[in-house]
Design a protein around this motif. Structure first.
Motif, mmCIF file in Angstrom:
data_model
loop_
_atom_site.group_PDB
_atom_site.id
_atom_site.type_symbol
_atom_site.label_atom_id
_atom_site.label_comp_id
_atom_site.label_asym_id
_atom_site.label_seq_id
_atom_site.Cartn_x
_atom_site.Cartn_y
_atom_site.Cartn_z
ATOM 1 N N LEU A 1 8.323 14.769 0.082
ATOM 2 C CA LEU A 1 7.198 15.460 0.546
ATOM 3 C C LEU A 1 7.656 16.964 1.006
ATOM 4 O O LEU A 1 7.060 17.961 0.719
ATOM 5 C CB LEU A 1 6.641 14.606 1.713
ATOM 6 C CG LEU A 1 5.390 15.326 2.298
ATOM 7 C CD1 LEU A 1 4.221 15.267 1.546
ATOM 8 C CD2 LEU A 1 5.098 14.609 3.711
ATOM 9 N N LYS A 2 9.060 16.848 1.738
ATOM 10 C CA LYS A 2 9.393 18.207 2.153
ATOM 11 C C LYS A 2 9.630 19.298 1.274
ATOM 12 O O LYS A 2 9.198 20.296 1.174
ATOM 13 C CB LYS A 2 10.716 18.066 3.021
ATOM 14 C CG LYS A 2 10.438 17.820 4.545
ATOM 15 C CD LYS A 2 11.705 17.994 5.322
ATOM 16 C CE LYS A 2 12.828 17.392 4.799
ATOM 17 N NZ LYS A 2 13.940 16.803 5.940
ATOM 18 N N ASP B 1 0.979 -1.140 0.114
ATOM 19 C CA ASP B 1 0.058 0.105 0.082
ATOM 20 C C ASP B 1 0.907 1.305 -0.045
ATOM 21 O O ASP B 1 1.337 1.650 0.823
ATOM 22 C CB ASP B 1 -0.895 -0.026 1.247
ATOM 23 C CG ASP B 1 -1.727 1.199 1.254
ATOM 24 O OD1 ASP B 1 -1.904 1.990 -0.033
ATOM 25 O OD2 ASP B 1 -2.413 1.420 2.501
ATOM 26 N N GLN B 2 1.298 1.739 -1.432
ATOM 27 C CA GLN B 2 1.976 2.908 -1.200
ATOM 28 C C GLN B 2 1.149 4.081 -1.936
ATOM 29 O O GLN B 2 1.487 4.901 -2.789
ATOM 30 C CB GLN B 2 3.073 2.843 -2.035
ATOM 31 C CG GLN B 2 4.406 2.155 -1.221
ATOM 32 C CD GLN B 2 4.836 2.780 -0.236
ATOM 33 O OE1 GLN B 2 4.474 4.025 0.082
ATOM 34 N NE2 GLN B 2 5.744 2.225 0.511
ATOM 35 N N ARG B 3 -0.211 4.186 -1.552
ATOM 36 C CA ARG B 3 -1.015 5.144 -2.376
ATOM 37 C C ARG B 3 -0.649 6.566 -2.295
ATOM 38 O O ARG B 3 -0.893 7.479 -2.959
ATOM 39 C CB ARG B 3 -2.716 4.823 -1.887
ATOM 40 C CG ARG B 3 -3.093 3.473 -2.472
ATOM 41 C CD ARG B 3 -4.369 3.119 -1.984
ATOM 42 N NE ARG B 3 -4.146 3.304 -0.480
ATOM 43 C CZ ARG B 3 -4.961 3.436 0.516
ATOM 44 N NH1 ARG B 3 -6.390 3.863 0.177
ATOM 45 N NH2 ARG B 3 -5.002 3.459 1.843
ATOM 46 N N ARG B 4 0.093 6.918 -1.019
ATOM 47 C CA ARG B 4 0.168 8.203 -0.634
ATOM 48 C C ARG B 4 1.010 8.672 -1.769
ATOM 49 O O ARG B 4 0.859 10.120 -2.169
ATOM 50 C CB ARG B 4 0.976 8.271 0.545
ATOM 51 C CG ARG B 4 1.219 9.728 1.370
ATOM 52 C CD ARG B 4 -0.158 10.434 1.763
ATOM 53 N NE ARG B 4 -0.383 11.327 0.851
ATOM 54 C CZ ARG B 4 -1.710 11.919 0.835
ATOM 55 N NH1 ARG B 4 -2.567 11.475 1.565
ATOM 56 N NH2 ARG B 4 -2.005 12.997 0.004
ATOM 57 N N LEU C 1 13.150 8.780 0.685
ATOM 58 C CA LEU C 1 13.062 9.592 -0.430
ATOM 59 C C LEU C 1 11.580 10.195 -0.310
ATOM 60 O O LEU C 1 11.274 11.349 -0.709
ATOM 61 C CB LEU C 1 13.087 8.841 -1.712
ATOM 62 C CG LEU C 1 12.665 9.518 -2.955
ATOM 63 C CD1 LEU C 1 13.720 10.902 -3.354
ATOM 64 C CD2 LEU C 1 12.887 8.874 -4.300
ATOM 65 N N ASP C 2 10.512 9.300 0.419
ATOM 66 C CA ASP C 2 9.286 9.723 0.374
ATOM 67 C C ASP C 2 9.332 11.050 1.328
ATOM 68 O O ASP C 2 8.716 12.060 1.156
ATOM 69 C CB ASP C 2 8.374 8.651 0.979
ATOM 70 C CG ASP C 2 8.083 7.610 0.006
ATOM 71 O OD1 ASP C 2 8.038 7.930 -1.193
ATOM 72 O OD2 ASP C 2 7.976 6.497 0.635
#
Length: 1777
Positions: free
Chosen positions: A597-598, A522-525, A592-593
């Protein structure tokens, strides 16, 4: 709200953004769509652009190298791109060789492949035929990095060399080069680079893109490869099948390994034998400089095989997407994450026709595998001892990764419903069709993975695909749990015929569905964040297109719309910031996520604020800039939306017929992903989208790929299984579900088909008015177009119009009884799309496809009123595409009218215009068709030019037909084209009805026909003038015409101050050659030819000697000015950039701009700002001319001020080119029509007809000359050529000039220039010609060959006629000042006063009035200026010429008739070769003068022959050396000493090197020589270069001329008798600028070499004689410069004549012998004391050695004695004697 149309997105797939002004109006209005919620927009382009090969040319100039590390090297530079290598020549014993060699590499590959190629520049020491030499250092970058530079090039930048085997060693030297990458159709600007002085500042001019720090550190790239899953079945070997048959053994038949390519290096993991789910757990380590100049890492799973390894799938890691170089940036990092690989179809065939797709070329057509990887980077501290110094790739094992590291496994649910399948290509055949949908391997018939068994094995990762093939063909199976397995394909169905080209599937009310369950991490974000940004970007793009259209169609208030767009953008950005931070604590989040995001939050927050502040600044005046900034935002957003870490794979839909896979469509999973938050939902999730199927792989290139394989209306939904409740909510309403089975669990199971109970009936009206700029599909260069319209399952065609590219169909097509399923309200807001295809009718065979466009109809329900504001619909232009290329525009309108209960009686009536009857064909009704007015079109028929043969016959009696809006006119017939290609009647006119709205004007067609015998006509060629706007006559403003009554304006024409130049003022001394001190541009400047003055020093002014100046003085001075202008422009641009970014506008990476500014632009702080510090012009000023760095016609609007050139085309267009590219296609060009048009409304009331001398026959074309033949003298000056494409194997060419004009051909073959790619010709040619017959001048450069024919390098064509007749007066350029003698003598036979009088007369103005006191009055302007002139004898005369010339040079300021007149100039023209269209082959600098024969004869031509180098002689006396390092140890005495001698030569003349005698056994490093070196050389003062002519090799036919900077090399050596001499140190002195020698040996220090810039400098050409001490330097083990000796020398420079008068001998010879040096006798002293020497040897030096030897000898003696006596002793013992 619903009438607000939003323009569609049309991405240009091209790499360059088009200039907003060049986009045609149509491109913006292609698919107008209502505010839609149930349907998504279709993509108009069908052919994939990736993977198609393109022409590329990479040109590299290696200028020189500096600071190479090593002693006494013989360096060669090797340039390598991919597998091609090219070498420069070898330069002997120098650490700073000068090459100036030019290499060209040609490629024909897809852009992706090209940009991934590594370009490597390496320096090799002493390479020759027998040995490969040793590598000093290399520099590498990928071609893509060069292509992304401004102008696609690095110009005069220094590449830093590093040794890949020793990364601790630091920099190994620098190579200065130019690198340019040109794709077909790119233009490259020549750089007359301004900041000459900054060029020696190596640190400030490194070959690095902006924002890369100058000091790049070494880093390790760790790519961890864990495992792969879902590999396709590869039953490769036939043996395996045999084996299986006999033994029944079914092993996995794939042996996978992973191969990684990065920065030219390759790493491989181990091979996992026979495994579909290989686990490697290995890491590949690359060592490369950071940031790397190679942007992509290629990761490939390959199958190992004894015969050949094949790629299974490829993934590219783009380093720019996984790192950020800002202040708060992060190093590249990735994963651990799964990456999905796509490629060819999974069904195995022995010869895979789509293998290229697995290599990463083109779009993959199927899922291949997924690979779990992670990447991290560690910056190395090269000073620490444990760092490995080599850059070899290493492979190491790593521990296993935990199963849930990549996220929790969730069950996903994919649902799809096929609402319509139409436009199925008839070629496929009429066997039943079905569609198969797959996501990853789920849904695939071949290998369906099972659900991961999470119950038994905890935390199993990924889709654990134990491929149990489902037995039995039934697609529906029920699990134990009673829930459905997947249904992944629709039931097969036989197609029904739509029309001649297409089938459709008869779904009618029963729509088949598919659904698939699949399990993924689940990597939907990741996808959600991308979706939010995608939405912002789509809105922004749509808004910007809207704004563009408002500007195009000249509607009111575009700035309001732009403000709205920016408002939307800032709101969107703030939404992202609030949403993106939602679920932070999710498992499987990688570094990396978090970093991305930052980064995205920070960037979008900034963007939102900038958009807000920009919104308040938008005004009508600055729209263009603001749109540009908004485009920047768009690029940035698009960059961020591409998520480098994948999650759910993309969905593939295959159309299968008869078990054969025919065509496919790919849907990105993020586009259909569901989220409970609306902004995060994919743009096509739960919407009906139109999907066009395309052919896989290379089949889709070219015409085959342009026909639609099938068009489906498809509804898709993807989400977690537990979010499933609303998955049907987006479908058009009015259906019932059909379940597969009855029984328990029925509620939860999805339907296998939907039954629609609601249907609406409509009438569709399609108003096709006209089209323009269509594709030429026939060999005549025209087409016979008709349009075919598809809507749902219906299709109709318009009539065929013969032989036109701009058909006006003016036709209404009515589709009756169109049935659409769903609710009426939804259909009103969201009707399906209409597809319009345009074909060319052929008499035999099937029609050719010419292009396609889409549209949405305007829908009216039965209860709505048919009237404004929505109805009747407006005609709009729709962009037509053919593949990815534009192929014209179509003007049409579409309406969909519901048929209510009362039947058709309620529909609005069709009111056609009553005046013409076309039988069954209905014209476009009134109200929709444009309102027409009467216009008159006047045509100026001038002549035809350059007509080629048609069907092998020459054109003899041509005529031009002009047609517009159904009316036409014919020119007079040209009786004999060869004798006179001009028309006898100049002006004709005809009247037409044209739309009032200028944007709707039809094109005007120009056709040329050749009238043959017996009344036959042949079409020669045609041209369609698509935009008539520039030819529309608008009456001038009356108030301006009465300018004579206005008050006088006084203009002072004193020479105004110019842009500051480094040294415009020429300094000469009596003997010198009076040359301007300037640097040559780009290719010809070398070395440190800079003048630097200390602040206090005054420049000594010298009198200017006019007689010494020549044309070249003028040329060089002008180049210097051009450079200065460029420099100030750069400075201004830089200032503006800083100022702009202050307003909070987007400058890429604004955070680190500050840093790079300081580093790069070191020269910027001392640049003269315009307006400040500009000195007054000094009295002695070299006259200048204007240097244009492009063709002259670009500066003067092609000289089409009244005479226009229309190119005539014939032949089919090429398949893979845009309309614009086809227009530039030389092969289709068959000739030119010269003339003009004037269009105006009738009647026109104008004062013109009342004016005196109005010629009614000429209409609006008054005052134009007659077109009778005219004899002229053409004088062609060719200055030089630059950057020629090499024509010989050795990478050089032997160029000469060839000129062709009419029947005259001049080949200057005997004056070819040997082995030069930058030849200076300096030649002029006089040719007599007759206009109009000889109107095109061709100047070519050929390559001379000893054997065989000479090859054409390139040519340029000049239209002399337009120049001759232009108002800009391009016959002979006006110089800035008038002179009657000297180098600036007036060239024109007419004096300025005569020219001015003629211009006034032609313009119907009063003649100029010359008044006293240096005044002249022209019109209402008074000019003042000087009135005296000097003749040769210095006598002053009165003259008005200066005044007249001053007026001419400002002629553009004249009211009404003013225009810029062509100045004295040199133009730079591109050389092109017909065999390599679109690729520049070099440039040529030249100019053309034309003189009519009926005027006074012109004077002699200007002498521009190249300057001859001047002979000089340099005499160097080496007096003494001191403190030379002592190299030898004395064998006997052990003392350090050196046998010193000094060697010297002038750079480039190593073979003439001279040595002093040897000073033996110097114990202190002192040497006495009194030795004279003599170096005669030829020198070009203007260029500061020595000219050397020598044969390149013993096989060369003739000598080659080299130009080399004047540098003296002195070296100190230690002489050895038996071994090679030892090199101790060297110094190189640039004769134009070297440090003044120290007075004494003590004052002489290494500073003189290291801190040159702080030392007082001298120039031997001015100083003539200088004596002093200079240091010798060499590099020590740590690469640091150290002083290894000092030399006292005297340099004396004499001219050739002086040297002859006062000869001197070499060495110490006569004449003027030098006295013998006084050398001490210590040298042979030890012969006198042999005993002392021996004692010294034994006692001091070799004491321990002697002791060791004595001991060893004693031990040996004892051992020998023992062995000798042992046997005898033993015998005695045994016998007991």
């Amino acid at each position: 709200m619903h009438n607000e149309y939003e323009a569609a997105i049309l991405e240009t797939e091209d790499m360059r953004m088009p200039d907003p002004d060049t986009i045609s109006l149509a491109s913006v209005t292609a698919v107008t769509t209502n505010v839609s919620n149930k349907r998504s927009k279709p993509d108009i382009k069908i052919e994939p652009s990736a993977g198609r090969p393109v022409d590329f040319q990479v040109s590299v100039t290696v200028v020189e190298a500096r600071q190479l590390v090593g002693l006494n090297m013989d360096p060669v530079v090797c340039v390598e791109i991919g597998d091609e290598k090219k070498y420069t020549s070898m330069k002997e014993s120098t650490n700073c060789p000068y090459y100036n060699e030019y290499f060209v590499f040609d490629f024909h590959v897809p852009p992706d492949v090209m940009f991934d190629k590594i370009l490597k520049v390496s320096v090799i020491h002493s390479k020759n035929l027998l040995r490969s030499g040793t590598l000093v250092g290399s520099f590498k970058l990928d071609v893509g990095t060069v292509y992304t530079q401004p102008e696609h090039q690095f110009f005069h930048k220094w590449a830093t060399l590093c040794d890949p085997d020793d990364i601790t060693a630091g920099c190994k030297g620098y190579v200065k080069c130019d690198i340019a990458v040109v794709a077909k159709g790119d233009t490259i600007k020549t750089q007359h680079k301004a900041n000459e002085t900054d060029e020696d500042d190596i640190e400030g001019n490194l070959m690095l893109p902006e924002a890369v720090p100058a000091e790049r550190q070494w880093a390790r790239f760790y790519l961890k490869i864990y495992r792969a899953e879902g590999l396709p079945k590869m039953n490769t070997s036939i043996m395996a099948n045999v084996k299986k048959a006999f033994i029944g053994e079914n092993k996995d038949l794939v042996d996978p390994y992973v191969q990684v390519l990065f920065a030219g290096q390759k790493g491989k993991t181990s091979i996992q034998k026979s495994s579909y789910e290989p686990i490697w757990n290995e890491q590949i380590v690359f060592t490369e400089q950071f940031p790397p100049l190679c942007r992509r890492m290629k990761v490939q799973i390959r199958d190992s095989d004894k015969v050949n390894d094949v790629a299974i799938g490829t993934h590219f890691i783009d380093l720019r997407k996984i790192a950020n170089d800002g202040d708060k940036g992060f190093l590249p990092t990735l994963g651990p994450a799964w990456v999905n690989m796509y490629g060819s179809t999974r069904s195995y065939t022995l010869m895979d026709e789509y293998q290229d797709l697995n290599e990463g070329l083109g779009e993959g057509v199927s899922f291949r595998a997924r690979l779990l990887i992670s990447l991290s980077v560690e910056i190395l501290d090269t000073s620490s001892p444990e760092v490995m110094s080599s850059t070899e790739v290493q492979v190491e094992g790593i521990p296993n990764i935990s199963d849930n590291a990549t996220g929790k496994i969730e069950e996903f649910f994919l649902f799809g419903c096929f609402l319509e399948a139409t436009m199925i290509d008839r070629k496929i055949g009429d066997k039943p069709f079905n569609f198969e949908v797959t996501i990853g391997n789920y849904g695939s018939e071949l290998d369906t993975p099972t659900k991961p068994k999470t119950k038994q094995r905890k935390g199993v990762d990924g889709d654990d695909e134990e491929s149990e093939l489902i037995h039995g063909s039934s697609d529906e199976e029920v699990d134990d749990a009673g829930d459905m397995t997947s249904v992944s394909s629709t039931p097969p169905m036989k197609p029904v015929i739509t029309d001649r080209n297409y089938f459709h599937l008869p779904y009618f009310e029963r729509k088949p569905c598919i659904y698939i369950k699949s399990w993924w991490q689940d990597q939907r974000r990741r996808l959600y964040n991308a979706n939010i940004m995608d939405r912002i970007a789509d809105k922004l793009e749509e808004g910007l297109n809207d704004v563009q259209e408002i500007i195009k169609t000249e509607k009111a208030y575009p700035e309001r719309r732009l403000r709205g767009v920016l408002e939307e953008l800032s709101n969107g950005c703030s939404t992202f910031v609030t949403l993106a931070n939602n679920d932070q604590n999710q498992t499987g989040k990688t570094k990396l996520d978090r970093e991305r995001l930052k980064l995205c939050m920070q960037e979008l927050e900034n963007m939102g604020q900038q958009a807000k502040s920009m919104r308040s600044q938008v005004k009508k005046s600055n729209m263009k800039d603001k749109i540009k900034l908004a485009q920047n935002f768009l690029h940035k957003l698009r960059f961020f939306t591409d998520e480098p870490q994948h999650s759910v794979p993309d969905i593939y839909i295959w159309m299968i017929s008869n078990n054969k896979r025919i065509a496919y469509a790919r849907v990105p999973s993020k586009d259909i992903l569901f989220s409970s938050v609306e902004e995060e939902t994919g743009k096509d999730c739960g919407k009906v989208q139109t999907i066009f199927f395309k052919l896989p792989g290379k089949k889709s290139f070219g015409p085959a790929g342009w026909t639609v394989q099938a068009k489906t209306e498809l509804y898709l939904w993807l989400g977690l299984n537990r979010q499933r409740k609303d998955y049907l909510s987006g479908l058009p309403n009015g259906f019932e579900e059909n379940k597969a089975v009855k029984g328990p669990g029925i509620q939860s199971s999805p339907p296998i088909s939907l039954m629609y109970t609601m249907k609406q009936i409509f009438q569709l009206r399609i108003h096709v008015y006209q089209a323009r700029s269509l594709f030429a599909a026939d060999s005549t260069g025209l087409s016979d177009p008709f349009a075919r319209v598809f809507f749902s399952t219906h299709s109709q065609v318009t009539e065929v119009l013969n032989e036109t590219l701009c058909p006006t169909w003016d036709q209404l097509l009515v589709f009756d009884n169109v049935e659409l399923y769903g609710e009426a309200g939804e259909l009103r807001d969201d009707p399906p799309i209409i597809v319009i295809e345009i074909y060319d009718q052929d008499t035999v065979g099937k029609a050719d496809f010419m292009g396609r466009t889409f549209a949405k109809p305007l829908t009216k329900m039965s209860d709505e009123y048919y009237g404004p504001p929505r109805f009747p619909p407006q005609l709009e232009y729709y962009q037509i595409y053919r593949g990815n290329c534009t192929a014209g525009e179509m003007l049409a309108a579409f309406e969909l009218l519901q048929i209510g209960p009362a039947g058709k009686a309620d529909l609005p009536p069709i009111d056609g215009p009553s005046d013409f009857d076309r039988g069954p064909i209905l014209p476009v009704p009134i109200g929709i068709r444009p309102v027409l007015s009467k216009y008159r079109i006047e045509v100026l028929f001038w002549g035809l030019r350059d007509l080629k043969r048609v069907n092998l016959a020459q054109v003899d009696r041509p005529r031009v037909d002009i047609e517009c809006a159904g009316k036409a006119i014919q020119s007079a017939l040209i009786q004999n084209y060869k004798k006179n290609p001009n028309f006898s009647t100049l002006v004709k006119w005809f009247e037409v009805d044209l739309p009032e709205n200028e944007l709707l004007h039809p094109p005007l067609n120009i056709r040329v026909v050749d009238c043959r015998a017996f009344g036959r006509y042949t079409l020669v060629g045609s041209n369609a003038v698509t935009s008539l706007r520039k030819f529309i006559y608008r009456p001038s403003d009356k108030s301006v015409s009465n300018w004579s009554a206005m008050e006088e304006v006084v203009i002072h024409t004193e020479p105004e101050p110019v842009v500051k130049k480094t040294e415009t003022v020429v300094k000469l001394d009596s003997a010198s050659d009076a040359v301007v001190k300037v640097d040559m541009p780009d290719d010809e400047k070398g070395g440190k030819g800079k003048k630097k003055r200390k602040k206090g020093e005054e420049v000594e002014e010298e009198e200017l000697d006019e007689s010494m100046l020549d044309w070249w003085s003028k040329y060089f001075a002008s180049i210097e000015t051009l450079k200065e202008i460029i420099k100030t422009q750069e400075a201004e641009a830089e200032e503006k950039e800083d100022f702009d970014s202050g307003e909070g506008e987007y400058v890429p990476n604004a955070s680190d701009m500050k840093g790079t500014k300081k580093k790069r632009g070191k020269g910027s702080k001392n640049k003269a700002m315009p307006g400040e510090g500009v000195p007054e012009k000094k009295k002695h000023q070299v006259e200048e001319l204007k240097i244009f760095n492009r063709e002259l016609e670009y500066q003067f609007d092609r000289f089409e001020d009244w005479l226009h050139t229309f190119n005539l085309y014939r032949g089919k267009c090429s398949d893979d080119a845009d309309v614009e590219q086809n227009a530039a296609d030389e092969d289709r060009l068959i000739g030119k029509f010269k003339g003009s048009l004037c269009i105006y409304k009738v009647p026109v009331f104008d004062e013109m007809s009342r004016e005196m001398g109005f010629d009614s026959n000429m209409g609006m074309f008054q005052n134009i000359p007659h077109n009778d033949p005219i004899n002229i003298i053409v004088r062609v000056y060719v200055v030089r050529a630059t950057e020629l494409h090499p024509a010989d194997i050795n990478g050089k060419a032997d160029p000469y000039i060839a000129i062709k004009l009419g029947t005259t051909e001049i080949k200057d073959k005997e004056n070819y220039i040997s082995k030069q790619l930058n030849p200076v010709f300096g030649k002029s040619f006089d040719i007599e010609a007759t206009l109009p017959m000889d109107s095109t001048l061709t100047v070519s450069i050929y390559d001379w060959d000893l054997v065989g024919t000479d090859d054409l390098i390139g040519e340029t064509k000049i239209d002399l006629e337009n120049r001759y007749y232009s108002k800009h007066r391009a016959t002979c350029g006006l110089s800035a000042n008038y002179a009657i003698h000297g180098y600036n003598v007036w060239r024109d036979p007419l004096k300025p006063t005569q020219i001015l009088a003629k211009l006034c007369k032609d313009g119907k103005m009063d003649p100029p009035q010359y008044g006293p006191g240096g005044r002249v009055k022209v019109a209402n302007r008074v000019y003042t200026g000087p009135t005296e002139i000097e003749d040769e004898n210095g006598l002053k005369k009165k003259t008005d010429e200066h005044l007249a010339l001053a007026v001419l040079n400002r002629w553009e300021d004249m009211p009404r008739i003013g225009c810029k007149l062509v100045p004295e100039h040199v133009e730079t023209r591109s050389l092109l070769n017909p065999d390599k269209p679109g690729m520049e082959q070099g440039k040529i600098e030249m100019w053309v003068d034309m003189f009519p024969k009926d005027m006074p004869a012109p004077g002699p031509s200007v002498d521009i022959s190249p300057r001859k180098p001047k002979k000089f002689e340099l005499r160097v006396i080496v007096w003494n050396t001191d403190e030379v390092v002592l190299e030898d140890d004395d064998i006997f005495t052990g003392e350090k000493s050196s046998d010193i001698f000094v060697r010297g030569w002038l750079k480039g003349q190593q073979e003439d090197k001279q040595d002093t005698d040897v000073h033996y056994r110097s114990l202190t490093g002192e040497g006495n020589f009194n030795w004279r070196f003599i170096y005669p050389f030829d020198y070009l003062q203007a260029e500061e270069k020595i000219v050397i002519s020598k044969k390149e090799s013993m096989f060369s036919w003739d000598e080659t001329e080299y130009k080399i900077p004047a540098r003296l090399n002195l070296q100190v050596w230690d002489a050895d008798h038996f071994s090679a001499d030892d090199f101790l140190g060297a110094i190189e002195l640039d004769l134009n600028r070297f440090p003044r020698g120290a007075k004494t040996s003590k004052q002489c220090s290494i500073e003189m070499v290291i801190n040159e810039q702080d030392m007082p400098m001298v120039n031997i050409f001015k100083q003539k004689r200088i004596k002093g001490w200079w240091p010798f330097v060499a590099r020590d083990e740590n690469d640091e410069l150290e002083i290894t000796g000092k030399v006292e020398a005297e340099l004396q420079l004499l001219t050739g004549e002086e040297a002859e008068k006062t000869p001197a001998g070499e060495g110490r010879n006569e004449p003027e012998p030098l006295e013998k040096p006084n050398r001490p006798d210590i040298t042979f002293l030890w012969f006198l004391m042999p005993l002392k020497a021996v004692r010294h040897l034994i006692c001091n030096q070799y004491k321990w050695l002697v002791i060791k030897i004595v001991l060893a000898l004693m031990l040996l003696a004892i051992l020998a004695l023992f062995l000798y006596s042992m046997p005898g002793y033993m015998a005695k013992k045994l016998l007991g004697v």
